[in-house]
Write an enzyme that holds these catalytic residues in place. Structure first.
Site, short mmCIF file in Angstrom:
data_model
loop_
_atom_site.label_atom_id
_atom_site.label_comp_id
_atom_site.label_asym_id
_atom_site.label_seq_id
_atom_site.Cartn_x
_atom_site.Cartn_y
_atom_site.Cartn_z
CE LYS A 195 -2.93 -0.50 -0.09
NZ LYS A 195 -4.25 -1.12 0.01
CE LYS A 248 -3.05 0.25 -3.97
NZ LYS A 248 -4.14 -0.29 -3.24
#
Ligand code: PBG
Length: 323
Positions: A195, A248
Site C-alpha cells: 500500500k 494499492k
C-alpha cells in the site's frame, strides 16, 4: 509475408477465441461507505455516482448488486467527529453502528462475502492509521493492540474477510493469532500488502472525512518509487498467514501487481482506488473520455497484470454493462 498477426483479429468470433483475459463479475469486490442512521444517501462530491448510505439503503444496494452477480463487498464506516478519539475506541465497541450493521448485512445475506477494513483513521481524531505519539510519530506496537481488538470485534459480527490497511509491521500475524485464539480460524485476511503513500486516496478521505490532521502517511505507507520493497512486504504477509495479497493503488502500480503475481502463489488483489475512479469520471463528464470503454479497459488492465480480485467503485456499473 508468412506471419500476419492481423489474421487473429479479423472477426469478432476469432478475436474472442484468442482473447487472453476476461473480466467476470466474480472478480469484483465493491467498496461501500456506511452512514449512521436511516434513509440517508449522500453522494461523494469527488466520486460521482458513489453514495454514502445508511444501513437500510445499503441492504437494498447489496441486494441489487447480488442480482447483478457481484458477490463481494468491502464496507467502510463514515464516523461522525463526535465518535472519534485518539485511540479509535469506537472501532471495537460492539454496540457501534458499524459493527451492528455488519451483523445485519451478514444475517440478511449470508451468501455475500463481506470484507471490513482494519486501520484507525476513520475513528481517530488524528486521522492516522495508527496511534500518534506526542511528537507526531506513529507508534507501531501500541497500534497493534488496537488493530487486534478492532479485527476481533469485526470477526465477531460474522464477516468473511478482515482487510488490514494500516501498514503497521507485524499486523497480519498479530491479527491472525487473535482470531485463532478466539475461534475465528476461518476468518480470512486480505492484507494491504503493498500500500503506497499515494495522492490517489483523496476522494476516499473526502467520503469518510478521514484525512490526517497533521503530517502524512509516509512513515508507514510505501514510497511510490519502490518496487523491490513490495517483495519484502509480500514475503512477510505470506509468512504471517495472509490469504490474499493486495496492491494499492492499481492503475499506477500495474508493475507491482505483475511482480507479486510472478513471485507469489496467493491470489493478488488490485485496489482500483477512489482517485482512479474520480479521474475517469471527471474526464467522462467533460466529454473528454468515453466512460464505459475507459472503465472496462482500466479494469481489464488490472486483470492482465495479474490481479485475480479487483476492488473497484466501478463494480456495479461494470456489472450492468457486462450483463
Ligand atoms: C484506510 C484506507 C484508505 C483507503 C482504504 N483504506 C485511505 C488511506 O490509507 O489514507 C483508500 C481507498 C481509496 O482511495 O479508494 N487506511
Amino acid at each position: 509475408m508468412l506471419r500476419r498477426p492481423r489474421r487473429n483479429r479479423k472477426t469478432a468470433a476469432i478475436r474472442s477465441m484468442v482473447e487472453e483475459n476476461k473480466l467476470s463479475t466474480s472478480d469484483f469486490m465493491y467498496p461501500m461507505f456506511l452512514l449512521e442512521g436511516k434513509s440517508k444517501s449522500i453522494e461523494v462530491e469527488s466520486m460521482p455516482g458513489i453514495h454514502r448510505l445508511s444501513i437500510d439503503l445499503m441492504l437494498k444496494e447489496i441486494e441489487a448488486c447480488l442480482n447483478l452477480g457481484i458477490r463481494s463487498f468491502d464496507i467502510f464506516p463514515v464516523v461522525d467527529e463526535k465518535h472519534k478519539d485518539k485511540l479509535a475506541t469506537q472501532s471495537h465497541n460492539p454496540d457501534f453502528f458499524y459493527l451492528k450493521a455488519l451483523e445485519e448485512i451478514k444475517n440478511k445475506f449470508p451468501e455475500a462475502c463481506i470484507m471490513t477494513d482494519v486501520a484507525m483513521d476513520p475513528y481517530s481524531t488524528d486521522g492516522h492509521d495508527g496511534v500518534v505519539d506526542e511528537d507526531g510519530s506513529i507508534l507501531n506496537d501500541e497500534s497493534l493492540e488496537i488493530l487486534g481488538a478492532m479485527a476481533l470485534a469485526q470477526a465477531e459480527t460474522g464477516i468473511d474477510i478482515i482487510g488490514p490497511s494500516d501498514m503497521m509491521d507485524g499486523r497480519v500475524e498479530y491479527i491472525r493469532d487473535i482470531l485463532d485464539d478466539n475461534g475465528y480460524e476461518d476468518t480470512s485476511i486480505m492484507s494491504y500488502t503493498a500500500k503506497y503513500a499515494s495522492a490517489f486516496y483523496g476522494p476516499f478521505r473526502d467520503a469518510l472525512d478521514s484525512a490526517p490532521k497533521s503530517g502524512d502517511k509516509k512513515t508507514y505507507q510505501m514510497n511510490p518509487a519502490n518496487l523491490r520493497e513490495a517483495i519484502i512486504e509480500a514475503e512477510l504477509d505470506e509468512e504471517e498467514g495472509a490469504d490474499f495479497l493486495m496492491v494499492k493503488p492499481a492503475l499506477a502500480y500495474l508493475d507491482v501487481i505483475k511482480l507479486l503475481r510472478d513471485n507469489f502463489d496467493l491470489p493478488i488483489t488490485a485496489y482500483n482506488v477512489s482517485g482512479e475512479y474520480a479521474m475517469i469520471k471527471a474526464a467522462a463528464q467533460k466529454g473528454w473520455l468515453d466512460n464505459d470503454a475507459t472503465m472496462m479497459e482500466a479494469l481489464l488492465s488490472m486483470k492482465r497484470a495479474g490481479a485475480k480480485v479487483i476492488l473497484t467503485y466501478f463494480a456495479k456499473e461494470a456489472a450492468q454493462l457486462m450483463k
